[in-house]
Scaffold this motif. Structure first.
Motif, PDB file in Angstrom:
ATOM      1  N   SER A  37      44.583  25.041  41.882  1.00  0.00           N
ATOM      2  CA  SER A  37      44.815  26.094  42.874  1.00  0.00           C
ATOM      3  C   SER A  37      43.518  26.802  43.235  1.00  0.00           C
ATOM      4  N   SER A  38      42.672  27.014  42.246  1.00  0.00           N
ATOM      5  CA  SER A  38      41.392  27.687  42.480  1.00  0.00           C
ATOM      6  C   SER A  38      40.491  26.845  43.366  1.00  0.00           C
ATOM      7  N   LEU A  39      40.477  25.537  43.129  1.00  0.00           N
ATOM      8  CA  LEU A  39      39.637  24.653  43.926  1.00  0.00           C
ATOM      9  C   LEU A  39      40.116  24.590  45.370  1.00  0.00           C
ATOM     10  N   ARG A  69      36.412  38.245  41.276  1.00  0.00           N
ATOM     11  CA  ARG A  69      36.239  39.314  42.242  1.00  0.00           C
ATOM     12  C   ARG A  69      36.273  40.691  41.593  1.00  0.00           C
ATOM     13  N   ALA A  70      37.060  40.820  40.543  1.00  0.00           N
ATOM     14  CA  ALA A  70      37.259  42.135  39.917  1.00  0.00           C
ATOM     15  C   ALA A  70      35.934  42.673  39.388  1.00  0.00           C
ATOM     16  N   SER A  71      35.824  43.984  39.419  1.00  0.00           N
ATOM     17  CA  SER A  71      34.597  44.625  38.927  1.00  0.00           C
ATOM     18  C   SER A  71      34.823  45.194  37.535  1.00  0.00           C
ATOM     19  N   GLU A  77      48.617  34.953  50.905  1.00  0.00           N
ATOM     20  CA  GLU A  77      48.191  33.818  50.096  1.00  0.00           C
ATOM     21  C   GLU A  77      47.929  34.245  48.661  1.00  0.00           C
ATOM     22  N   HIS A  78      48.446  33.456  47.754  1.00  0.00           N
ATOM     23  CA  HIS A  78      48.256  33.766  46.322  1.00  0.00           C
ATOM     24  C   HIS A  78      46.796  33.532  45.934  1.00  0.00           C
ATOM     25  N   VAL A  79      46.245  34.522  45.256  1.00  0.00           N
ATOM     26  CA  VAL A  79      44.875  34.393  44.777  1.00  0.00           C
ATOM     27  C   VAL A  79      44.928  33.981  43.307  1.00  0.00           C
ATOM     28  N   PRO A  80      44.463  32.792  42.978  1.00  0.00           N
ATOM     29  CA  PRO A  80      44.505  32.358  41.580  1.00  0.00           C
ATOM     30  C   PRO A  80      43.757  33.342  40.677  1.00  0.00           C
ATOM     31  N   GLU A  81      44.208  33.461  39.457  1.00  0.00           N
ATOM     32  CA  GLU A  81      43.594  34.406  38.533  1.00  0.00           C
ATOM     33  C   GLU A  81      42.124  34.075  38.267  1.00  0.00           C
TER      34      GLU A  81
END
Length: 200
Positions: free
Chosen positions: A158-160, A198-200, A188-192
């Motif tokens: 999913s990430s790819l 992305r998270a800070s 759209e689902h954002v894979p973990e």
């Protein structure tokens, strides 16, 4: 079930300073098991192999095989006239069995304990029942591990797929803009594996 199944007698373990199955050097001064007899009349020496041949055929080192002996997991069946250890055809089966258990996550100490417990049962059916219980537990652990790997496989796939869109992104776009990317639909689902980056 073969009620004549018998595991080799477990000898008290000895300590080999610095011993490791990855060592390639030989071990000197190891006493031969008391049950080991010189080749005698009626013994087909042609069907027996020395430790070097056993190491080559099994893919293990001579050091590893001697360590198995020290732990009571493997025993020569005889000695040649030149006092070399000789092993029967079932020795390679035992070595492969040890390797399989190690692949399953058992240490040599664990395998030594398993063999000792089985031998203390004396009864072949009871030993086989104990073996079945051990393998059932390991099968459950293995299936759980496979399930986790499959979940990870799906997450990576999913990430790819998600990252394929990033290839058409403006090269001058700042990394901070990825948190509000307009190239992906809002639903759209954002894979973990992406969201965590992305998270800070």
């Amino acid at each position: 079930m073969n009620n004549n199944v018998r595991l080799p007698v477990l000898h008290p373990p000895k300590t080999v300073p610095g011993a490791s199955v990855s060592d390639v050097s030989d071990v000197s001064g190891i006493e031969l098991p008391s049950s080991e007899e010189p080749i005698g009349a009626g013994t087909d020496e042609a069907n027996l192999v020395q430790v070097g041949d056993l190491a080559r055929d099994s893919g293990k080192t001579v050091r590893a095989i001697h360590l198995y002996e020290e732990l009571g997991l493997l025993h020569p069946v005889a000695r040649s006239k030149g006092r070399y250890r000789l092993y029967g055809a079932d020795a390679i089966v035992r070595i492969r069995w040890i390797g399989r258990l190690q692949e399953m996550g058992f240490s040599l100490t664990d395998i030594q304990t398993i063999v000792r417990e089985w031998e203390e049962l004396h009864s072949a059916p009871r030993a086989m029942i104990r073996m079945k219980e051990t393998y059932k537990r390991k099968l459950a652990e293995t299936r759980g591990h496979i399930a986790r790997l499959r979940a990870l496989e799906h997450e990576l796939e999913s990430s790819l797929v998600y990252l394929d869109t990033c290839e058409v992104c403006d090269p001058d776009r700042m990394l901070s803009a990825c948190k509000a990317c307009d190239l992906h639909t809002c639903g759209e689902h954002v894979p973990e594996l992406i969201a965590g980056f992305r998270a800070s």
